[in-house]
Design a protein around this motif. Structure first.
Motif, PDB file in Angstrom:
ATOM      1  N   VAL A  85       6.698 -10.169  -6.594  1.00  0.00           N
ATOM      2  CA  VAL A  85       7.393  -8.962  -6.113  1.00  0.00           C
ATOM      3  C   VAL A  85       6.645  -8.023  -6.652  1.00  0.00           C
ATOM      4  O   VAL A  85       6.187  -6.893  -5.605  1.00  0.00           O
ATOM      5  CB  VAL A  85       8.748  -8.809  -6.468  1.00  0.00           C
ATOM      6  N   ILE A  86       6.071  -7.858  -7.934  1.00  0.00           N
ATOM      7  CA  ILE A  86       5.266  -6.427  -8.397  1.00  0.00           C
ATOM      8  C   ILE A  86       3.982  -6.357  -7.902  1.00  0.00           C
ATOM      9  O   ILE A  86       3.488  -5.272  -7.301  1.00  0.00           O
ATOM     10  CB  ILE A  86       5.347  -6.702  -9.923  1.00  0.00           C
ATOM     11  N   LEU A  87       3.335  -7.577  -7.658  1.00  0.00           N
ATOM     12  CA  LEU A  87       1.960  -7.719  -7.521  1.00  0.00           C
ATOM     13  C   LEU A  87       1.741  -7.889  -5.849  1.00  0.00           C
ATOM     14  O   LEU A  87       0.505  -7.820  -5.584  1.00  0.00           O
ATOM     15  CB  LEU A  87       1.150  -8.358  -8.565  1.00  0.00           C
ATOM     16  N   GLY A  88       2.611  -8.535  -5.327  1.00  0.00           N
ATOM     17  CA  GLY A  88       2.479  -8.746  -3.886  1.00  0.00           C
ATOM     18  C   GLY A  88       3.433  -8.206  -2.959  1.00  0.00           C
ATOM     19  O   GLY A  88       2.856  -7.425  -2.265  1.00  0.00           O
ATOM     20  N   PHE A  89       4.546  -8.542  -3.093  1.00  0.00           N
ATOM     21  CA  PHE A  89       5.565  -7.913  -1.939  1.00  0.00           C
ATOM     22  C   PHE A  89       5.626  -6.221  -2.021  1.00  0.00           C
ATOM     23  O   PHE A  89       5.578  -5.651  -0.927  1.00  0.00           O
ATOM     24  CB  PHE A  89       6.962  -8.697  -2.110  1.00  0.00           C
ATOM     25  N   PHE A  90       5.530  -5.803  -3.202  1.00  0.00           N
ATOM     26  CA  PHE A  90       5.617  -4.429  -3.441  1.00  0.00           C
ATOM     27  C   PHE A  90       4.371  -3.582  -2.710  1.00  0.00           C
ATOM     28  O   PHE A  90       4.488  -2.876  -1.964  1.00  0.00           O
ATOM     29  CB  PHE A  90       6.098  -3.971  -4.880  1.00  0.00           C
ATOM     30  N   PRO A  91       3.172  -3.921  -3.209  1.00  0.00           N
ATOM     31  CA  PRO A  91       1.769  -3.550  -2.678  1.00  0.00           C
ATOM     32  C   PRO A  91       1.908  -3.636  -0.977  1.00  0.00           C
ATOM     33  O   PRO A  91       1.587  -2.775  -0.268  1.00  0.00           O
ATOM     34  CB  PRO A  91       0.817  -4.196  -3.571  1.00  0.00           C
ATOM     35  N   PHE A  92       2.120  -4.925  -0.645  1.00  0.00           N
ATOM     36  CA  PHE A  92       2.091  -5.209   0.487  1.00  0.00           C
ATOM     37  C   PHE A  92       3.089  -4.352   1.651  1.00  0.00           C
ATOM     38  O   PHE A  92       2.667  -3.902   2.534  1.00  0.00           O
ATOM     39  CB  PHE A  92       2.341  -6.646   0.943  1.00  0.00           C
ATOM     40  N   THR A  93       4.153  -4.158   0.908  1.00  0.00           N
ATOM     41  CA  THR A  93       5.366  -3.251   1.774  1.00  0.00           C
ATOM     42  C   THR A  93       4.606  -1.678   1.795  1.00  0.00           C
ATOM     43  O   THR A  93       4.848  -1.312   2.819  1.00  0.00           O
ATOM     44  CB  THR A  93       6.412  -3.372   0.871  1.00  0.00           C
ATOM     45  N   LEU A  94       4.260  -1.188   0.739  1.00  0.00           N
ATOM     46  CA  LEU A  94       3.495   0.051   0.701  1.00  0.00           C
ATOM     47  C   LEU A  94       2.369   0.405   1.875  1.00  0.00           C
ATOM     48  O   LEU A  94       2.396   1.284   2.341  1.00  0.00           O
ATOM     49  CB  LEU A  94       3.266   0.389  -0.742  1.00  0.00           C
ATOM     50  N   ILE A  95       1.694  -0.693   1.922  1.00  0.00           N
ATOM     51  CA  ILE A  95       0.320  -0.924   2.863  1.00  0.00           C
ATOM     52  C   ILE A  95       0.970  -0.737   4.067  1.00  0.00           C
ATOM     53  O   ILE A  95       0.560  -0.128   4.917  1.00  0.00           O
ATOM     54  CB  ILE A  95      -0.397  -2.031   2.525  1.00  0.00           C
ATOM     55  N   MET A  96       2.025  -1.712   4.497  1.00  0.00           N
ATOM     56  CA  MET A  96       2.462  -1.882   5.829  1.00  0.00           C
ATOM     57  C   MET A  96       3.226  -0.504   6.280  1.00  0.00           C
ATOM     58  O   MET A  96       3.126  -0.014   7.288  1.00  0.00           O
ATOM     59  CB  MET A  96       3.329  -3.001   5.860  1.00  0.00           C
ATOM     60  N   VAL A  97       4.075   0.244   5.235  1.00  0.00           N
ATOM     61  CA  VAL A  97       4.620   1.272   5.586  1.00  0.00           C
ATOM     62  C   VAL A  97       3.815   2.475   5.986  1.00  0.00           C
ATOM     63  O   VAL A  97       3.806   3.105   6.945  1.00  0.00           O
ATOM     64  CB  VAL A  97       5.931   1.763   4.620  1.00  0.00           C
TER      65      VAL A  97
END
Length: 193
Positions: free
Chosen positions: A88-100
């Protein structure tokens, strides 16, 4: 990079005010610190494990999941808390910010009236989104695919793409925007024909 492109495309008049040297240093430091902290925690957890008779890792790099499978120690705590938290911290969270960021970028690009303006604006971020999709796509494929009898071979293939091919083509993707590189590639292609 995604935030930089977001500011450059969505708020271009405030770009130099927002993307100051201080913010760039903060973004870089945060990325490095997050990666170091994650690797440190994983190393500390793995160093406390004991390993049984089987000492061969059937992969070309030491993936944490493979190491946990080889361990004789109870790894349920690591599998229950560390791996999901790290994901979540190093995968999902950055990916979500990038996609937004890219959703906002694409919606801004679609508002541009001229097709040449849309193309020029999109070309400024297309190389980054290509690398992001390759990296996260193979990572998600590796970690979210169902397990099967051919799972290990597929894991090896996806691991090669994830850890080898994506970093290898990263400079190529970014250099394709360089006019001199494109000119040199056209000359090479003409010589081959």
């Amino acid at each position: 990079m995604a935030y930089d492109r977001y500011v450059a495309i969505c708020i271009p008049l405030r770009y130099y005010q927002i993307m100051s040297n201080k913010l760039c240093a903060l973004l870089i430091t945060g990325s490095w610190f997050g990666g170091f902290l994650s690797a440190f925690i994983v190393c500390m957890m793995v160093s406390n494990l004991s390993f049984c008779n089987e000492q061969e890792i059937n992969n070309f790099f030491c993936d944490i999941i493979i190491l946990l499978k080889l361990s004789c120690t109870d790894t349920s705590l690591i599998l229950t808390f560390l791996i999901p938290l790290d994901g979540v911290i190093l995968g999902f969270f950055p990916f979500t910010l990038i996609m937004v960021s890219y959703i906002n970028i694409i919606s801004t690009i679609l508002k541009i009236r001229s097709s040449s303006g849309r193309l020029k604006t999109f070309s400024s971020c297309s190389s980054h989104i290509t690398v992001v999709l390759l990296f996260y796509g193979t990572s998600l494929g590796l970690n979210l695919k169902p397990k099967s009898k051919n799972s290990l071979e597929i894991d090896k293939l996806l691991s090669i793409v994830y850890t080898g091919i994506v970093p290898m083509i990263n400079p190529l993707v970014y250099s394709l925007r360089n006019k001199e590189v494109l000119k040199a590639m056209k000359i090479i292609i003409k010589k081959i024909k």
